[in-house]
Design a protein around this motif. Structure first.
Motif, PDB file in Angstrom:
ATOM      1  N   THR A 171       0.679  -1.032   0.046  1.00  0.00           N
ATOM      2  CA  THR A 171       0.128   0.080   0.096  1.00  0.00           C
ATOM      3  C   THR A 171       0.825   1.053   0.135  1.00  0.00           C
TER       4      THR A 171
ATOM      5  N   GLN B  40       0.108   5.789   0.014  1.00  0.00           N
ATOM      6  CA  GLN B  40      -0.759   6.981  -0.157  1.00  0.00           C
ATOM      7  C   GLN B  40       0.056   8.389  -0.032  1.00  0.00           C
TER       8      GLN B  40
ATOM      9  N   GLU C   7     -16.740   2.931  -7.400  1.00  0.00           N
ATOM     10  CA  GLU C   7     -17.692   3.895  -6.555  1.00  0.00           C
ATOM     11  C   GLU C   7     -17.272   5.285  -7.387  1.00  0.00           C
TER      12      GLU C   7
ATOM     13  N   ARG D 257     -15.003  11.755  -4.243  1.00  0.00           N
ATOM     14  CA  ARG D 257     -14.158  10.472  -4.264  1.00  0.00           C
ATOM     15  C   ARG D 257     -14.542   9.680  -5.449  1.00  0.00           C
TER      16      ARG D 257
ATOM     17  N   VAL E 257     -13.379   5.443  -6.636  1.00  0.00           N
ATOM     18  CA  VAL E 257     -12.720   4.162  -6.223  1.00  0.00           C
ATOM     19  C   VAL E 257     -12.531   3.215  -7.682  1.00  0.00           C
TER      20      VAL E 257
ATOM     21  N   GLU F  90     -10.614  -0.240  -9.646  1.00  0.00           N
ATOM     22  CA  GLU F  90      -9.864  -1.442  -9.323  1.00  0.00           C
ATOM     23  C   GLU F  90      -9.421  -1.994 -10.825  1.00  0.00           C
TER      24      GLU F  90
ATOM     25  N   HIS G  44      -6.077  -1.697  -6.304  1.00  0.00           N
ATOM     26  CA  HIS G  44      -7.230  -0.901  -5.688  1.00  0.00           C
ATOM     27  C   HIS G  44      -6.742   0.465  -5.334  1.00  0.00           C
ATOM     28  N   ASP G  45      -7.707   1.426  -5.957  1.00  0.00           N
ATOM     29  CA  ASP G  45      -7.158   2.682  -5.662  1.00  0.00           C
ATOM     30  C   ASP G  45      -8.357   3.404  -5.404  1.00  0.00           C
ATOM     31  N   VAL G  46      -8.324   4.536  -4.391  1.00  0.00           N
ATOM     32  CA  VAL G  46      -9.135   5.230  -3.867  1.00  0.00           C
ATOM     33  C   VAL G  46      -8.697   6.732  -3.986  1.00  0.00           C
TER      34      VAL G  46
ATOM     35  N   THR H  40      -9.416  10.794  -3.061  1.00  0.00           N
ATOM     36  CA  THR H  40     -10.666  11.504  -2.473  1.00  0.00           C
ATOM     37  C   THR H  40      -9.984  12.879  -2.722  1.00  0.00           C
TER      38      THR H  40
ATOM     39  N   TYR I 122      -4.466  10.277  -2.709  1.00  0.00           N
ATOM     40  CA  TYR I 122      -4.508   8.805  -3.528  1.00  0.00           C
ATOM     41  C   TYR I 122      -4.124   7.708  -2.654  1.00  0.00           C
ATOM     42  N   SER I 123      -4.835   6.892  -2.473  1.00  0.00           N
ATOM     43  CA  SER I 123      -4.578   5.758  -1.532  1.00  0.00           C
ATOM     44  C   SER I 123      -4.501   4.563  -2.591  1.00  0.00           C
TER      45      SER I 123
END
Length: 145
Positions: free
Chosen positions: A3, A5, A71, A77, A79, A81, A90-92, A94, A106-107
């Motif tokens: 991971t 961020q 999402e 936000r 999401v 994949e 897998h990226d999120v 916000t 960016y996570s």
């Protein structure tokens, strides 16, 4: 799973930053490790839209990856994949408003899928730090043009 961020401050309004980031056909403009982005399913940028990109695989050869929007909460936000036979990303993303624009967080997570993966967990962690640095540098420029 490896991971990473990071946060990027941008003068763009949250709507403008969101629109630039969710358009995955432009990901090669900020991530030099990605080529040939194209939308393969859906229209616009809604949940279920899919995009195919080419990345350099762990073996140094081009490898296709299909990203799907899981999402979408405009402009705060989204999401996504990305998967292929070797890994799942897998990226999120916000986006929070600031007095002078926005902050993008960016996570990202990367998991190897094979029973006998080409990298050890330690190697994956080390490699993913470098991959994230490339994306962070590119995004910093892309969101501050």
């Amino acid at each position: 799973m490896a991971t990473q961020q990071f946060d990027i401050t941008s003068p763009l309004a949250p709507d403008a930053a969101f629109d630039r980031l969710i358009n995955l056909t432009r990901v090669n403009e900020w991530d030099r490790g990605v080529t040939n982005p194209r939308q393969i399913y859906g229209s616009g940028h809604e949940v279920g839209s899919r995009y195919e990109v080419t990345v350099v695989g762990f073996d140094g050869k081009p490898a296709p990856v299909v990203y799907e929007l899981l999402e979408v909460d405009r402009p705060a936000r989204f999401v996504m994949e990305g998967t292929n036979a070797v890994f799942c990303a897998h990226d999120v993303i916000t986006i929070e408003p600031t007095d002078t624009g926005c902050t993008v967080t960016y996570s990202a997570g990367l998991e190897l899928l094979e029973e006998d993966p080409p990298l050890s967990p330690a190697q994956l962690d080390s490699l993913f730090v470098k991959v994230a640095e490339v994306a962070e540098d590119g995004l910093r420029s892309y969101l501050n043009m």
